[in-house]
Scaffold this motif. Sequence first.
Motif, PDB file in Angstrom:
ATOM      1  N   ILE A   1       0.837  -1.199   0.000  1.00  0.00           N
ATOM      2  CA  ILE A   1       0.000   0.000   0.000  1.00  0.00           C
ATOM      3  C   ILE A   1       0.870   1.245   0.000  1.00  0.00           C
ATOM      4  O   ILE A   1       1.769   1.385   0.830  1.00  0.00           O
ATOM      5  CB  ILE A   1      -0.937   0.027   1.217  1.00  0.00           C
ATOM      6  CG1 ILE A   1      -1.796  -1.230   1.255  1.00  0.00           C
ATOM      7  CG2 ILE A   1      -1.800   1.284   1.193  1.00  0.00           C
ATOM      8  CD1 ILE A   1      -2.654  -1.364   2.486  1.00  0.00           C
TER       9      ILE A   1
ATOM     10  N   TYR B   1      -6.570  -0.713   6.402  1.00  0.00           N
ATOM     11  CA  TYR B   1      -5.173  -0.791   5.976  1.00  0.00           C
ATOM     12  C   TYR B   1      -4.592  -2.181   6.259  1.00  0.00           C
ATOM     13  O   TYR B   1      -4.001  -2.805   5.380  1.00  0.00           O
ATOM     14  CB  TYR B   1      -4.367   0.299   6.696  1.00  0.00           C
ATOM     15  CG  TYR B   1      -2.913   0.354   6.310  1.00  0.00           C
ATOM     16  CD1 TYR B   1      -2.497   1.064   5.199  1.00  0.00           C
ATOM     17  CD2 TYR B   1      -1.946  -0.300   7.078  1.00  0.00           C
ATOM     18  CE1 TYR B   1      -1.155   1.129   4.850  1.00  0.00           C
ATOM     19  CE2 TYR B   1      -0.615  -0.249   6.743  1.00  0.00           C
ATOM     20  CZ  TYR B   1      -0.219   0.467   5.628  1.00  0.00           C
ATOM     21  OH  TYR B   1       1.111   0.514   5.289  1.00  0.00           O
TER      22      TYR B   1
ATOM     23  N   THR C   1      -6.169  -4.853   4.054  1.00  0.00           N
ATOM     24  CA  THR C   1      -5.704  -4.716   2.670  1.00  0.00           C
ATOM     25  C   THR C   1      -4.266  -5.209   2.532  1.00  0.00           C
ATOM     26  O   THR C   1      -3.915  -5.822   1.520  1.00  0.00           O
ATOM     27  CB  THR C   1      -5.853  -3.258   2.202  1.00  0.00           C
ATOM     28  OG1 THR C   1      -7.236  -2.892   2.312  1.00  0.00           O
ATOM     29  CG2 THR C   1      -5.407  -3.072   0.770  1.00  0.00           C
TER      30      THR C   1
ATOM     31  N   VAL D   1      -8.818   4.464  -4.079  1.00  0.00           N
ATOM     32  CA  VAL D   1      -7.517   3.876  -4.400  1.00  0.00           C
ATOM     33  C   VAL D   1      -7.432   3.544  -5.882  1.00  0.00           C
ATOM     34  O   VAL D   1      -8.446   3.434  -6.564  1.00  0.00           O
ATOM     35  CB  VAL D   1      -7.252   2.588  -3.581  1.00  0.00           C
ATOM     36  CG1 VAL D   1      -7.320   2.864  -2.088  1.00  0.00           C
ATOM     37  CG2 VAL D   1      -8.208   1.476  -3.961  1.00  0.00           C
TER      38      VAL D   1
END
Length: 100
Positions: A3, A30, A33, A72
Amino acid sequence: MRIIALSTLRNFWESSPSYADSIAPGMAWYRETLKADWSTPNEVKAQFSSASILRNGRAVFNIAGNKYRVVVWINYAYRVVYIRFIGTHKQYDQIDAQTI
């Protein structure tokens, strides 16, 4: 997934004390992911059913009980998620999620 960049989330949290309620759900998104291994938009939807899949690798995630949105760009081939935006729904309505 890799990320890029956590600093986008951190900058949002630090920009106003009123956004403090997005820290825990933002970090939960976060961490989840980071553990993911998405190769298609369908895999994103399987993990985050409320995510909106846009064109060209873009996706929008609702966090903190749908109070905030994270936009994103996902490079599926390289397993990289680029955080392009985080904000309230009102702030989200003022941007073009496809180009930000």
